[in-house]
Design an enzyme around this catalytic site. Structure first.
Site, short mmCIF file in Angstrom:
data_model
loop_
_atom_site.label_atom_id
_atom_site.label_comp_id
_atom_site.label_asym_id
_atom_site.label_seq_id
_atom_site.Cartn_x
_atom_site.Cartn_y
_atom_site.Cartn_z
N GLY A 171 13.52 -8.99 -59.58
CA GLY A 171 14.38 -9.91 -58.83
C GLY A 171 15.37 -10.69 -59.68
O GLY A 171 15.99 -11.63 -59.21
N ARG A 298 5.57 2.95 -60.05
CA ARG A 298 4.35 2.34 -60.61
C ARG A 298 3.54 1.75 -59.47
O ARG A 298 3.99 1.75 -58.32
CB ARG A 298 4.75 1.21 -61.56
P1 ADP Z 1 6.63 -5.68 -57.20
O1 ADP Z 1 7.73 -4.77 -56.83
O2 ADP Z 1 5.40 -5.00 -57.62
O3 ADP Z 1 6.47 -6.73 -56.22
P2 ADP Z 1 7.86 -7.53 -59.01
O4 ADP Z 1 9.31 -7.33 -58.81
O5 ADP Z 1 7.21 -8.76 -58.53
O6 ADP Z 1 7.10 -6.25 -58.55
O7 ADP Z 1 7.54 -7.33 -60.55
C1 ADP Z 1 6.23 -7.25 -61.01
C2 ADP Z 1 6.22 -7.65 -62.44
O8 ADP Z 1 6.97 -6.73 -63.21
C3 ADP Z 1 6.84 -9.00 -62.73
O9 ADP Z 1 6.16 -9.55 -63.82
C4 ADP Z 1 8.27 -8.64 -63.09
O10 ADP Z 1 8.85 -9.65 -63.87
C5 ADP Z 1 8.05 -7.38 -63.86
N1 ADP Z 1 9.18 -6.44 -63.80
C6 ADP Z 1 9.49 -5.61 -62.79
N2 ADP Z 1 10.54 -4.83 -63.09
C7 ADP Z 1 10.92 -5.17 -64.34
C8 ADP Z 1 11.95 -4.72 -65.23
N3 ADP Z 1 12.82 -3.76 -64.91
N4 ADP Z 1 12.04 -5.32 -66.43
C9 ADP Z 1 11.17 -6.29 -66.77
N5 ADP Z 1 10.19 -6.74 -65.99
C10 ADP Z 1 10.05 -6.20 -64.79
P1 ADP Z 2 14.58 -5.63 -58.20
O1 ADP Z 2 14.66 -4.35 -58.96
O2 ADP Z 2 14.85 -6.82 -59.04
O3 ADP Z 2 13.36 -5.72 -57.37
P2 ADP Z 2 16.05 -4.95 -55.79
O4 ADP Z 2 17.26 -4.09 -55.83
O5 ADP Z 2 14.80 -4.35 -55.32
O6 ADP Z 2 15.84 -5.58 -57.23
O7 ADP Z 2 16.38 -6.24 -54.93
C1 ADP Z 2 15.53 -7.36 -54.91
C2 ADP Z 2 15.81 -8.22 -53.69
O8 ADP Z 2 17.17 -8.65 -53.67
C3 ADP Z 2 15.62 -7.52 -52.38
O9 ADP Z 2 14.28 -7.54 -51.95
C4 ADP Z 2 16.53 -8.30 -51.46
O10 ADP Z 2 15.94 -9.51 -51.04
C5 ADP Z 2 17.69 -8.65 -52.35
N1 ADP Z 2 18.74 -7.62 -52.22
C6 ADP Z 2 18.93 -6.57 -53.04
N2 ADP Z 2 19.96 -5.81 -52.61
C7 ADP Z 2 20.44 -6.39 -51.50
C8 ADP Z 2 21.52 -6.10 -50.60
N3 ADP Z 2 22.31 -5.04 -50.75
N4 ADP Z 2 21.71 -6.93 -49.54
C9 ADP Z 2 20.92 -8.01 -49.37
N5 ADP Z 2 19.92 -8.35 -50.18
C10 ADP Z 2 19.66 -7.55 -51.25
#
Ligand code: ADP
Ligand code: ADP
Ligand code: MG
Length: 509
Positions: A171, A298
């Protein structure tokens, strides 16, 4: 079930915290030995005590310990582990780590490195999905070169846009852009952060959907071409793009929509040549407009809600698949059962705008009782180090229906006591009281919009002129809920005296 091609005997867990503890538990049930690795800051961590063997990773920072491939490879060799489970975060999505584990002669419990590469970069993943007919949010097909190119794209796609790192996760580092004048600064900030956080400068943009729902599908594939989805999780309750509260199934989807998006998730994983457990995240403009957002190659933080509605231990299935076993069920044989919720309990200080708050857990009471599960590495006297993630526990409940599950979660959270650390628990209690959340009528903007509303009502109800912090508002809100009924009021007074007693004890020490 067919005999596995290989039998894993000893697994090294390249992780820490609650997920390491959770993996050890399944290993024990499968009669597989566990090897923990621990940094100096994790000398006292529960995963070290719970595992059959433990190997020290000298150092404290993640970069010196849980992210250090050479140290982990040495631990694999010295412990005689024949497989590695990477958990989530850290090296879990590093194809380089997966490759080196295999080269060292151990089994990586996760997807093939080539599949991780296909999905690991969000730009490549988007293009792969488009080729296979899985819809993606309109956006860039290659990394953005400069502001001029971004501006041109912005005019094609239309505002608002979201800028993201191709290698991003957790995020972090995303930026919403609403007009031309913001483009340049946003792009350079996003590129800077992409390098700093993810070591990859590639940044792309896509259309920003204003009030979407985050719906993700768990998939599970064996190495013989069989794959299923294990239904959805609704992770729309977020704060700053980070998930806080998850549930399975989602009220948002009807049977047909569930089957449609589920089929897309399976197609997406198949296109990547995926094996093992993974998650396809969709951003939904409406239940009929679900766009592929990314794949997490994962196990995910919120996997327990899927376990609760399917009765499947996902870590056990990851291990079986890694042993070469064939999935014994077909999609048509799977049905979700009941409703599961998960609240992420983060050690964060609400008074400091939810900044991570390390500290010692002086005393604690974890919820229990029917259909309540708590995944945590905490124990009384444990000092939470400040070097790692702030998530310290997950409270998970199951019930036959969503209203019953909501009630059960409320009950479970009311039992939770973690003395000595501030947590996000009051936040969850406030969330459970919200009519929009209870009715299932919410988007990823729920918390943001609600915070605005809370602040406004706080001011109107005579709060002083200063803008109160969300923490202060939540404090008032939860306190007023608790004093609303006499029986709860007395529970509240015991709760208060418990805290005072601890404070008194500490004062005497
Ligand atoms: P989930 O999709 O399982 O809900 P989160 O987005 O909450 O995962 O991430 C789970 C953990 O992995 C957190 O500690 C987050 O900071 C870490 N994490 C996820 N993706 C990355 C990344 N690309 N680089 C570094 N840390 C990551
Ligand atoms: P991460 O790899 O950090 O998890 P994501 O691409 O999965 O990043 O996006 C994380 C969150 O950001 C989503 O769950 C959503 O709430 C918001 N988000 C990402 N892309 C969009 C989008 N195109 N429009 C609106 N919200 C978004
Ligand atoms: Mg994501």
């Amino acid at each position: 079930m067919a005999t596995p091609a290989v039998k894993i005997k000893r697994v090294l867990i390249a992780n820490r915290g609650e997920i390491a503890v959770r993996i050890i538990r399944t290993l024990r049930e499968m009669n597989i030995e566990s090897v923990a690795v621990y940094s100096d800051a994790d000398f006292d961590s529960q995963h070290r005590y719970l595992a059959d063997y433990a190997v020290r990773l000298p150092g404290t920072a993640s970069a010196d310990t849980y992210l250090q491939i050479p140290k982990l490879l040495a631990a694999i060799v010295s412990s005689g582990a024949d497989a590695v489970h990477p958990g989530y975060g850290f090296l879990s999505e590093s194809s380089e780590f997966a490759r080196q584990v295999s080269e060292a002669g151990a089994i990586f419990i996760g997807p093939p490195p080539a599949a991780m590469d296909r999905m690991g970069n969000k730009i490549h993943a988007r293009n792969l999905m488009t080729q296979h007919g899985v819809p993606v949010v309109p956006g860039a097909q290659a990394p953005l070169r400069d502001a001029a190119e971004l501006k041109k794209l912005a005019h094609e796609i239309g505002y608002p846009l979201i800028l993201k790192a191709a290698g991003g996760g957790g995020g972090r580092g995303m930026r919403v852009v609403r007009q031309d004048s913001e483009l340049e600064a946003a792009l350079s900030a996003c590129q800077r952060e992409a390098v700093a956080y993810f070591g990859n400068p590639e940044v792309f943009c896509e259309r920003y959907i204003e009030r979407p729902r985050h719906i993700e599908f768990q998939v599970l594939f064996d190495a013989h071409g069989n794959g299923v989805h294990l239904f959805e999780r609704d992770c729309s309750v977020q704060r700053r793009h980070q998930k806080l509260f998850e549930e399975a199934p989602s009220l948002y989807l009807n049977e047909k929509q569930r089957a449609d998006i589920g089929a897309k998730a399976v197609a997406a994983a198949r296109a990547a040549g995926y094996v093992n457990a993974g998650t396809i995240e969709f951003i939904c403009e409406s239940p009929d407009k679900a766009y592929f957002m990314e794949m997490n190659t994962r196990i995910q933080v919120e996997h327990p809600v899927t376990e609760m509605i399917t009765g499947l231990d996902l870590i056990a299935w990851q291990i079986r698949v890694a042993q070469g076993e064939v999935l014994p069920f077909k999609q048509s044989e799977l049905r979700p059962h009941g409703w599961a919720l998960e609240a992420r309990i983060n050690a964060e200080d609400p008074a400091l705008d939810f900044a991570p708050a390390a500290g010692t857990v002086h005393a604690m009471n974890l919820p229990g009782g029917p259909f309540v599960r708590v995944d945590t590495h905490l124990y009384p006297g444990y000092r939470i180090p400040d070097a790692y993630d702030s998530m310290v526990a997950k409270v998970i409940v199951w019930a036959n229906t969503r209203p019953e599950a909501l009630k059960r979660m409320q009950r479970a959270l009311s039992e939770l006591r973690l003395e000595g650390v501030q947590t996000t628990a009051p936040f969850h209690e406030a969330l459970l009281a919200l009519p929009a959340f209870r009715e299932g009528d919410f988007t990823t903007k729920l918390i943001e919009e609600q915070a605005e509303y809370w602040r406004k009502s706080f001011r109107e109800s005579g709060g002083d002129g200063d803008e109160p912090t969300l923490a202060a508002v939540l404090g008032v809100l939860t306190a007023s809920q608790q004093s609303a009924t006499p029986s709860v009021e007395s529970a509240q007074s015991t709760r208060t005296s418990l805290w005072n007693d601890t404070a008194r004890r500490e004062g005497l020490e």
